[in-house]
Design a protein around this motif. Structure first.
Motif, PDB file in Angstrom:
ATOM      1  N   SER A 275       0.834  -1.212   0.000  1.00 46.42           N
ATOM      2  CA  SER A 275       0.000   0.000   0.000  1.00 46.42           C
ATOM      3  C   SER A 275       0.862   1.253   0.000  1.00 46.42           C
ATOM      4  CB  SER A 275      -0.909   0.005   1.232  1.00 46.42           C
ATOM      5  OG  SER A 275      -1.758  -1.122   1.237  1.00 46.42           O
ATOM      6  N   ARG A 276       0.342   2.309  -0.635  1.00 46.17           N
ATOM      7  CA  ARG A 276       1.082   3.556  -0.752  1.00 46.17           C
ATOM      8  C   ARG A 276       0.679   4.599   0.274  1.00 46.17           C
ATOM      9  NH1 ARG A 276      -0.350   2.962  -6.939  1.00 46.17           N
ATOM     10  NH2 ARG A 276      -1.915   1.726  -5.838  1.00 46.17           N
ATOM     11  N   ASP A 277      -0.385   4.350   1.016  1.00 51.02           N
ATOM     12  CA  ASP A 277      -0.753   5.202   2.146  1.00 51.02           C
ATOM     13  C   ASP A 277      -1.670   4.391   3.054  1.00 51.02           C
ATOM     14  OD1 ASP A 277      -3.498   5.477   1.185  1.00 51.02           O
ATOM     15  OD2 ASP A 277      -2.764   7.006  -0.199  1.00 51.02           O
ATOM     16  N   LYS A 351      -7.384  13.704   0.764  1.00 44.77           N
ATOM     17  CA  LYS A 351      -6.617  12.769  -0.061  1.00 44.77           C
ATOM     18  C   LYS A 351      -6.838  11.327   0.377  1.00 44.77           C
ATOM     19  CE  LYS A 351      -2.905  16.013  -1.236  1.00 44.77           C
ATOM     20  NZ  LYS A 351      -1.433  16.268  -1.187  1.00 44.77           N
ATOM     21  N   ASN A 355      -6.247   4.498  -3.476  1.00 42.11           N
ATOM     22  CA  ASN A 355      -5.702   4.070  -4.764  1.00 42.11           C
ATOM     23  C   ASN A 355      -6.328   2.731  -5.159  1.00 42.11           C
ATOM     24  OD1 ASN A 355      -3.768   6.089  -5.451  1.00 42.11           O
ATOM     25  ND2 ASN A 355      -2.455   5.344  -3.807  1.00 42.11           N
ATOM     26  N   LYS A 369       9.242   6.911  -6.213  1.00 36.57           N
ATOM     27  CA  LYS A 369       8.160   7.508  -5.426  1.00 36.57           C
ATOM     28  C   LYS A 369       7.297   6.426  -4.792  1.00 36.57           C
ATOM     29  CE  LYS A 369       4.110  10.528  -5.774  1.00 36.57           C
ATOM     30  NZ  LYS A 369       3.258  11.344  -6.684  1.00 36.57           N
ATOM     31  N   GLU A 370       6.902   5.442  -5.590  1.00 37.28           N
ATOM     32  CA  GLU A 370       6.068   4.359  -5.063  1.00 37.28           C
ATOM     33  C   GLU A 370       6.803   3.565  -3.993  1.00 37.28           C
ATOM     34  OE1 GLU A 370       3.223   3.123  -8.847  1.00 37.28           O
ATOM     35  OE2 GLU A 370       5.341   2.527  -8.832  1.00 37.28           O
ATOM     36  N   GLN A 373       6.740   5.600  -0.848  1.00 35.59           N
ATOM     37  CA  GLN A 373       5.397   5.589  -0.254  1.00 35.59           C
ATOM     38  C   GLN A 373       5.123   4.264   0.451  1.00 35.59           C
ATOM     39  OE1 GLN A 373       3.217   6.431  -3.879  1.00 35.59           O
ATOM     40  NE2 GLN A 373       2.848   8.558  -3.283  1.00 35.59           N
ATOM     41  N   PHE A 376       7.301   4.016   3.683  1.00 33.49           N
ATOM     42  CA  PHE A 376       6.819   4.866   4.775  1.00 33.49           C
ATOM     43  C   PHE A 376       5.544   4.290   5.382  1.00 33.49           C
ATOM     44  CE2 PHE A 376       4.420   8.677   6.270  1.00 33.49           C
ATOM     45  CZ  PHE A 376       5.274   9.026   7.308  1.00 33.49           C
ATOM     46  N   THR A 377       4.637   3.816   4.537  1.00 31.30           N
ATOM     47  CA  THR A 377       3.391   3.223   5.029  1.00 31.30           C
ATOM     48  C   THR A 377       3.672   1.967   5.850  1.00 31.30           C
ATOM     49  OG1 THR A 377       2.201   4.051   3.081  1.00 31.30           O
ATOM     50  CG2 THR A 377       1.130   2.303   4.340  1.00 31.30           C
TER      51      THR A 377
END
Length: 477
Positions: A275-277, A351, A355, A369-370, A373, A376-377
């Motif tokens: 997951s990205r967030d 936001k 996704n 970037k992905e 993300q 960090f998630t």
């Protein structure tokens, strides 16, 4: 009876053979067999709690019939609240009675007063959190006229107690699973093979990944004061893959076994660690529970229709209630609240639109970037898992303090390279198969020698790296 037990490997073929010998046209007889097998499966753990699940089934079946006969709003609402109070009353007593008693005593002690009330030696029935929500979905959907009440009590019993997903989900909606008990089931070879493939992957997740990670997670968490920060972080990493392999492995086995009997259960995990967030994580993790709370709690509370304050309030309510659903411990409440805090910036910035596109779609590797993300998630999730795993709040904060000490960047004191290699193999397999319902779904399209070679590899790994047998984590919820 556990999926990874000898008893179950004897039980399943017997039930499967009898089920299809009866024939798909004999729906009522098949349903009776499923209900009987499910009661045997559940009673194997503790037969005394069979009366509890039977009573719950009788209550909601009767209320469903009564709702179908009544049009008066006040009467219908009363019937609904009887169902809610009975089901949540049982859940509250067995799961939360001692928690509330202890919390009340501690509150009086904190303010310098003495208060005495006896706790009870209560055994928590396996799976009560799951089948309580499942049967509640039936009553609520009938009340909201999304589902016609069933008059087939045997079919309803089979729906409530369906053994593949009885004790740890997925939490099935009555609108999806119950109608499947009233139609003819035909044996589908390809569907059965796909089910067996998903069972194989689920067993690999449980036996090789979860049980081996559990060994090191337990050592590090139980002795956290003896290790440096980097080792504690590794312990949290092991627990993250223990709980994912354990719970999603159970879901894969449950869904796969259901396909053997001609039933289709809802997907429960969708590669959440990619997951990205946080919003995307909760769309991918324990999907049956998160959507249950969305539809039966968040939306009735007003959802996202009100102002910012209402959105924030409702978000904290569902996350905290979700945490409390997991167990009678303040650690779970904090875990839920922490995830709500993670979600809050996305909500305030509008936001929180999840996704839906596949990460790195059409590519072998994610973009920088992905990757950032996802990393960090995963780190945020890792920190939250510390509260989920810790014995109490003090343990959790002490563990986190140890992680973020000056020794965070020291060399780890425990480094089981073989297990980490297996986890790496697992991650790569999940990544390559992320476009499917489960990681190895599309192995079917590979030529036969390679496909069977891969199956054989998984089986060999299960025999070679069988971890110390661990009870499925979510059995205690």
């Amino acid at each position: 009876m556990f999926f990874n037990s000898i008893e179950f490997f004897i039980f399943l073929p017997i039930v499967f053979a009898l089920y299809w010998l009866i024939g798909g046209k004999n729906i009522k007889t098949q349903n009776l067999l499923v209900a009987a097998a499910s009661y045997v499966f559940y009673g194997w753990w503790d037969w005394r709690f069979l009366s509890l699940i039977l009573f719950s089934s009788l209550v909601d079946y009767s209320i469903g019939i009564a709702l179908g006969k009544n049009e008066k709003p006040s009467t219908r609402k009363t019937l609904l609240w009887i169902s809610i109070c009975v089901n949540l009353g049982f859940l509250g007593f067995f799961k939360y009675y001692n928690f509330f008693v202890d919390s009340l005593i501690n509150s009086f002690t904190f303010f310098g007063s003495e208060f005495s009330i006896n706790t009870l030696n209560i055994i928590l029935p396996v799976g009560i959190s799951f089948y309580t929500f499942q049967t509640l979905s039936y009553t609520i959907d009938v009340y909201n006229r999304k589902l016609e009440p069933t008059k087939d009590f045997v079919g309803f019993m089979a729906f409530v107690s369906f053994f593949p997903q009885l004790v740890a989900g997925p939490i099935e909606r009555a609108t999806n699973l119950l109608p499947q008990f009233s139609v003819e089931r035909k044996f589908d070879y390809r569907n059965a093979v796909d089910g067996l493939r998903q069972v194989l992957w689920g067993l690999f997740k449980k036996i090789v990944i979860a049980d081996n990670c559990a060994k090191y997670a337990n050592i590090i968490f139980n002795n956290h004061t003896e290790y440096n920060g980097s080792t504690l972080l590794l312990g949290a990493f092991f627990f993250a893959f223990q709980i994912y392999g354990d719970f999603s492995g159970y879901s894969d086995i449950a869904i796969g076994i259901s396909r053997l009997f001609g039933f289709n259960l809802k997907r429960n995990f969708a590669f959440p660690y990619f997951s990205r967030d946080i919003a995307e994580f909760w769309r991918r993790w324990h999907i049956s529970l998160s959507t249950w709370f969305r539809d039966y709690l968040y939306i009735p509370l007003g959802g996202s229709r009100g102002g910012t304050s209402m959105k924030v309030r409702n978000t904290f309510i569902i996350f905290i209630v979700s945490g409390f659903w997991h167990g009678a411990n303040w650690t779970f409440v904090i875990w839920g609240a922490l995830n709500a805090l993670y979600f809050l910036p996305l909500l305030l910035a509008n936001k929180n639109r999840v996704n839906t596109n596949l990460v790195a779609e059409g590519k072998y590797l994610p973009s920088i970037k992905e990757l950032g993300q996802m990393g960090f998630t995963f780190l945020l999730t890792l920190i939250a898992w510390v509260f989920f795993r810790a014995d109490n709040v003090t343990h959790a904060f002490s563990y986190l303090k140890g992680i973020f000490s000056g020794s965070l960047f020291s060399w780890v004191e425990i480094f089981p390279s073989t297990i980490l290699g297996l986890v790496f193999f697992f991650i790569i397999t999940e990544w390559l198969g992320r476009s499917g319902e489960y990681a190895i779904e599309k192995v079917d399209f590979i030529n036969r020698p390679v496909r069977w070679g891969f199956y054989l590899l998984l089986i060999v790994l299960m025999f070679a790296f069988t971890g110390e047998e661990q009870q499925f984590i979510y059995f205690q919820f």
